[in-house]
Design an enzyme around this catalytic site. Structure first.
Site, short mmCIF file in Angstrom:
data_model
loop_
_atom_site.label_atom_id
_atom_site.label_comp_id
_atom_site.label_asym_id
_atom_site.label_seq_id
_atom_site.Cartn_x
_atom_site.Cartn_y
_atom_site.Cartn_z
N LYS A 64 28.65 46.10 -12.45
CA LYS A 64 29.25 44.90 -11.85
C LYS A 64 30.10 45.20 -10.61
O LYS A 64 30.20 44.37 -9.71
CB LYS A 64 30.11 44.17 -12.89
CG LYS A 64 29.32 43.54 -14.02
CD LYS A 64 30.24 42.79 -14.97
CE LYS A 64 29.46 42.17 -16.12
NZ LYS A 64 30.36 41.41 -17.04
N ASP A 100 31.22 35.07 -14.72
CA ASP A 100 32.02 35.49 -15.88
C ASP A 100 33.37 34.77 -15.85
O ASP A 100 33.91 34.41 -16.90
CB ASP A 100 32.27 37.00 -15.85
CG ASP A 100 31.10 37.80 -16.38
OD1 ASP A 100 30.30 37.24 -17.15
OD2 ASP A 100 30.99 38.98 -16.03
#
Length: 252
Positions: A64, A100
């Site tokens: 990420k 997220d």
């Protein structure tokens, strides 16, 4: 036909393909969702290979943070978080977003967890932790970050009543692991574990024994996936879609 996928290191634990298929079914669309395992050194080659045929991909552990520097443009949210979990391909460019952040917020809403007058301890300092910390910053929550680099110095968690695990410790197949002993959970009212497989990690089992309210990462997982579809399709998702997909999932 929509083509999308998930990029990560090890993906045997993933529920993402099932979630996105359910989203497409609810929207009346057809798609193909592939799990794309790759080590860090394989990221550039993989992105070059799929960017012509895929609308986009999700990104998970441990990539990420690394993919942030591979994007041609990133959203303000992804920039603020310092991590990307959703890539979009189009017009010869790679766009980076972080759904997220949206998913974490929807998870808190779903379980009725207020952040007002709270103090939190966040386990981990990777991409998931950065998302949580950005959310806590924006909601004026005091928090401390405990990481393996610091040897998990529990004195930093003094006064915290909310514990958030943003590490993969305890995730399938290593379900017998936990960073926290039962005696360390006495001070917490709520314990959140962003892990979604299994639904009840050893950490959450221990927290329940101490009388804590607990929450796993399954709702967040669905919410961030719906957020990714909104980015890829360029449209607002129907109200209630997250709950519909969450209810249809065969959770473990």
């Amino acid at each position: 036909m929509i083509r999308a996928g998930l990029i990560g290191g090890k993906l045997g634990h993933s529920h993402s393909a099932q979630i996105h298929q359910l989203i497409w079914q609810e929207l009346g669309l057809r798609g193909e969702y592939n799990l794309l395992e790759t080590p860090a050194e394989g990221l550039p080659e993989l992105l070059e290979k799929i960017r012509q045929d895929y609308v986009g991909v999700n990104v998970t552990i441990p990539h990420k943070i690394a993919v942030l520097g591979m994007c041609d443009r990133v959203t303000e949210v992804a920039q603020a978080v310092g991590a990307v979990n959703t890539l979009t391909f189009g017009e010869g460019r790679i766009g980076g977003d972080n759904t997220d952040y949206f998913g974490f917020g929807r998870m808190l809403e779903h379980f009725g967890l207020s952040l007002a007058n709270r103090s939190a301890a966040v386990l981990g300092d990777g991409g998931a932790s950065r998302c949580v910390c950005a959310y806590l910053d924006n909601h004026k929550v005091q928090y401390s970050v405990l990481s393996r680099k610091q040897g998990f110095d529990w004195s930093r968690a003094a006064g915290a009543d909310l514990l958030i695990n943003a590490t993969p410790v305890g995730m399938f197949p290593n379900t017998g692991e936990s960073l926290v002993e039962e005696k360390q959970l006495v001070q917490f009212q709520d314990v959140l574990d962003l892990i979604y497989n299994p639904g009840e990690t050893l950490l959450l089992q221990r927290a329940k024994k101490q009388g804590c309210r607990v929450c796993n990462g399954q709702y967040m997982l669905v919410a961030q996936a719906v957020g990714a579809e909104a980015v890829w399709l360029g449209r607002k998702m129907p109200e209630g879609l997250i709950q519909q997909v969450y209810d249809r999932m065969r959770w473990k």
